[in-house]
Design an enzyme around this catalytic site. Structure first.
Site, PDB file in Angstrom:
ATOM      1  N   ASP A  16     -44.858 127.133  61.034  1.00  0.00           N
ATOM      2  CA  ASP A  16     -44.711 125.682  61.209  1.00  0.00           C
ATOM      3  C   ASP A  16     -44.683 125.249  62.665  1.00  0.00           C
ATOM      4  OD1 ASP A  16     -44.408 125.566  58.381  1.00  0.00           O
ATOM      5  OD2 ASP A  16     -42.332 126.153  58.644  1.00  0.00           O
ATOM      6  N   GLU A  17     -45.418 125.947  63.510  1.00  0.00           N
ATOM      7  CA  GLU A  17     -45.488 125.579  64.933  1.00  0.00           C
ATOM      8  C   GLU A  17     -46.513 124.478  65.181  1.00  0.00           C
ATOM      9  OE1 GLU A  17     -46.181 128.645  63.800  1.00  0.00           O
ATOM     10  OE2 GLU A  17     -44.712 130.060  64.631  1.00  0.00           O
ATOM     11  N   GLY A  18     -47.367 124.238  64.193  1.00  0.00           N
ATOM     12  CA  GLY A  18     -48.452 123.272  64.388  1.00  0.00           C
ATOM     13  C   GLY A  18     -49.775 123.970  64.693  1.00  0.00           C
ATOM     14  N   LYS A  21     -53.055 121.970  63.921  1.00  0.00           N
ATOM     15  CA  LYS A  21     -53.551 121.008  64.906  1.00  0.00           C
ATOM     16  C   LYS A  21     -54.474 121.666  65.934  1.00  0.00           C
ATOM     17  CE  LYS A  21     -50.755 119.101  68.107  1.00  0.00           C
ATOM     18  NZ  LYS A  21     -49.765 118.103  68.554  1.00  0.00           N
ATOM     19  N   ALA A  44     -48.482 129.614  52.967  1.00  0.00           N
ATOM     20  CA  ALA A  44     -48.671 128.814  54.177  1.00  0.00           C
ATOM     21  C   ALA A  44     -48.941 127.354  53.817  1.00  0.00           C
ATOM     22  CB  ALA A  44     -49.850 129.362  54.973  1.00  0.00           C
ATOM     23  N   HIS A  46     -50.701 124.265  56.096  1.00  0.00           N
ATOM     24  CA  HIS A  46     -51.168 123.713  57.363  1.00  0.00           C
ATOM     25  C   HIS A  46     -51.492 122.237  57.176  1.00  0.00           C
ATOM     26  CE1 HIS A  46     -52.532 127.965  58.757  1.00  0.00           C
ATOM     27  NE2 HIS A  46     -51.237 127.797  58.820  1.00  0.00           N
ATOM     28  N   THR A 127     -41.200 131.590  49.539  1.00  0.00           N
ATOM     29  CA  THR A 127     -41.858 130.375  49.035  1.00  0.00           C
ATOM     30  C   THR A 127     -42.134 130.487  47.533  1.00  0.00           C
ATOM     31  OG1 THR A 127     -44.039 131.276  49.522  1.00  0.00           O
ATOM     32  CG2 THR A 127     -42.991 129.984  51.267  1.00  0.00           C
ATOM     33  N   THR A 251     -45.153 123.428  52.251  1.00  0.00           N
ATOM     34  CA  THR A 251     -45.442 124.078  50.966  1.00  0.00           C
ATOM     35  C   THR A 251     -44.344 123.833  49.947  1.00  0.00           C
ATOM     36  OG1 THR A 251     -46.748 125.782  52.046  1.00  0.00           O
ATOM     37  CG2 THR A 251     -45.930 126.317  49.864  1.00  0.00           C
ATOM     38  N   ARG A 254     -38.779 122.203  51.527  1.00  0.00           N
ATOM     39  CA  ARG A 254     -37.409 122.541  51.949  1.00  0.00           C
ATOM     40  C   ARG A 254     -37.134 122.080  53.377  1.00  0.00           C
ATOM     41  NH1 ARG A 254     -37.204 128.872  51.128  1.00  0.00           N
ATOM     42  NH2 ARG A 254     -39.381 128.642  51.755  1.00  0.00           N
ATOM     43  N   ARG A 256     -36.098 122.518  57.036  1.00  0.00           N
ATOM     44  CA  ARG A 256     -36.139 123.665  57.950  1.00  0.00           C
ATOM     45  C   ARG A 256     -34.884 123.693  58.809  1.00  0.00           C
ATOM     46  NH1 ARG A 256     -42.127 121.617  59.627  1.00  0.00           N
ATOM     47  NH2 ARG A 256     -43.260 122.509  57.865  1.00  0.00           N
TER      48      ARG A 256
HETATM   49  P1  IMP Z   1     -42.889 134.610  51.423  1.00  0.00           P
HETATM   50  O1  IMP Z   1     -43.985 134.671  52.426  1.00  0.00           O
HETATM   51  O2  IMP Z   1     -43.104 133.551  50.394  1.00  0.00           O
HETATM   52  O3  IMP Z   1     -42.593 135.963  50.834  1.00  0.00           O
HETATM   53  O4  IMP Z   1     -41.551 134.176  52.202  1.00  0.00           O
HETATM   54  C1  IMP Z   1     -40.888 135.030  53.139  1.00  0.00           C
HETATM   55  C2  IMP Z   1     -40.259 134.194  54.258  1.00  0.00           C
HETATM   56  O5  IMP Z   1     -41.296 133.628  55.052  1.00  0.00           O
HETATM   57  C3  IMP Z   1     -39.423 133.014  53.788  1.00  0.00           C
HETATM   58  O6  IMP Z   1     -38.372 132.821  54.714  1.00  0.00           O
HETATM   59  C4  IMP Z   1     -40.396 131.849  53.837  1.00  0.00           C
HETATM   60  O7  IMP Z   1     -39.743 130.621  53.962  1.00  0.00           O
HETATM   61  C5  IMP Z   1     -41.169 132.210  55.089  1.00  0.00           C
HETATM   62  N1  IMP Z   1     -42.529 131.646  55.118  1.00  0.00           N
HETATM   63  C6  IMP Z   1     -43.605 132.095  54.444  1.00  0.00           C
HETATM   64  N2  IMP Z   1     -44.689 131.368  54.746  1.00  0.00           N
HETATM   65  C7  IMP Z   1     -44.301 130.454  55.649  1.00  0.00           C
HETATM   66  C8  IMP Z   1     -44.976 129.428  56.372  1.00  0.00           C
HETATM   67  O8  IMP Z   1     -46.189 129.222  56.247  1.00  0.00           O
HETATM   68  N3  IMP Z   1     -44.219 128.673  57.218  1.00  0.00           N
HETATM   69  C9  IMP Z   1     -42.896 128.897  57.388  1.00  0.00           C
HETATM   70  N4  IMP Z   1     -42.225 129.851  56.745  1.00  0.00           N
HETATM   71  C10 IMP Z   1     -42.912 130.625  55.878  1.00  0.00           C
HETATM   72 MG    MG Z   2     -46.551 125.631  57.736  1.00  0.00          MG
END
Ligand code: IMP
Ligand code: MG
Length: 329
Positions: A16-18, A21, A44, A46, A127, A251, A254, A256
């Site tokens: 989630d850094e952007g 963009k 993910a 985006h 997620t 996604t 939630r 952050r």
């Molecule tokens: P998973 O990738 O669904 O197994 O999640 C593992 C960890 O990575 C959890 O803390 C998620 O919230 C985090 N996570 C997975 N994908 C992203 C993303 O695209 N952005 C931010 N956090 C993510």
């Molecule tokens: Mg993201």
């Protein structure tokens, strides 16, 4: 004949850094023929703004919104239903999306069972997209691959044939998640299950000699979604940053958790991934709150101005080429 030029966009914090963009900016530039996803899955999100309209991509690389050919590489895992739902959504904006998107034959599948298995997961705060169980089965050598799924047939390619048998290919690699969520280099077990760094690109079949630029993306503060304690509950400024920055997951929706930027960790990520350009997003948020704090050697350091903040970053991150951004677009 091979890939002539590869640019990689990497997240250097916790996702989630952007990155979307920066990817969007490159996709518009006419410098690339292909966009490529090399890790992760529909976990993910985006967010990109297209003519003022917000579009969220999950597993499909963002570059196809600008007419680039897109490849989902073998470092990703993919759920059939989620892929087709996303493709349908994107086709509303880009009618020929299904002609542009391709899936590497050896990309592993996230089955409905994998997703069911995660429905009540809360230890890591995933997620719940079945990502961990899918990679587990891949490495246990009991997984299914895209080539075995009938509905994927028209989309299947071999990365070797697609990238090495043609001329003048330039690839934009779109990282997902980030270094601190990397299965090896993140804060285990609070990580995702893929390799999120520069090495992952090469493992997807992209020749390392073609890599011309590794672009790191961060925010001027940090956010994290998941189960570990990340935000100091006794610092109201962090909530203010989260509110003003609208820090909710693309996604899962939630909230952050927020913290100040950890310069030692970003420095490490830059060096371990040979980052040559650093993009720093959301400067407008800290400017509006006039809050210029960093974490250095595990201590919060309060700086007197934006100018000092930039100086301290440049010095401690060990990179000269830094670009600052002040708006969501
Ligand atoms: P998973 O990738 O669904 O197994 O999640 C593992 C960890 O990575 C959890 O803390 C998620 O919230 C985090 N996570 C997975 N994908 C992203 C993303 O695209 N952005 C931010 N956090 C993510
Ligand atoms: Mg993201």
């Amino acid at each position: 004949m091979s890939v002539k030029n590869t640019t990689i966009v990497l997240g250097l914090q916790h996702g989630d850094e952007g990155k979307g963009k920066i990817t969007l900016h490159h996709s518009r530039s006419d410098r690339f023929t292909h966009c490529f996803r090399f890790n992760g899955s529909s976990n993910a999100g985006h967010s990109v703004y297209l003519n003022g309209q917000k579009v969220i991509t999950h597993i499909i690389p963002t570059g196809i919104l600008f007419g680039l050919k897109g490849i989902i590489g073998p470092g990703c895992v993919l759920n059939e239903k989620m892929f087709f739902e996303e493709l349908e959504d994107i086709s509303k904006v880009i009618p020929n999306a299904s002609e542009l998107i391709r899936i590497s034959f050896n990309t592993h599948i996230v089955s409905d069972e994998h997703i069911k298995e995660e429905l009540t997961e809360s230890k890591i705060g995933t997620t719940r997209r079945g990502v961990g169980p899918s990679y587990r089965d891949k490495y246990a050598r009991i997984g299914k691959r895209a080539e075995q799924i009938k509905s994927f047939e028209p989309f299947i390619v071999d990365v070797f044939e697609e990238l090495y048998q043609k001329q003048d290919i330039s690839v934009l690699c779109e990282g997902a998640q980030a270094i601190n969520l990397d299965i090896d280099w993140g804060d285990y077990p609070f990580v995702s299950s893929s390799h999120c760094g520069v090495g992952s690109v090469v493992n997807n079949g992209i020749p390392y000699t073609s890599i011309k630029s590794v672009e790191g993306v961060i925010k001027c503060y940090e956010t994290y979604v998941g189960s570990k304690q990340f935000q100091d509950p006794n610092d109201p400024m962090l909530d203010k940053i989260g509110d003003l920055g609208q820090e909710f997951g693309a996604t899962t929706g939630r909230r952050r958790q927020v913290n100040y930027i950890d310069l030692n960790r970003v420095n490490k990520a830059i060096r371990m991934n040979s980052v040559n350009i650093l993009h720093i997003n959301k400067m407008d948020i800290l400017r509006e709150l006039n809050c210029w704090k960093v974490i250095l050697n595990n201590e919060i350091v309060k700086l007197k101005s934006e100018k000092t903040f930039k100086k301290v970053l440049k010095y401690n991150l060990g990179i000269k080429n830094i670009k600052y951004y002040y708006s969501p677009e």
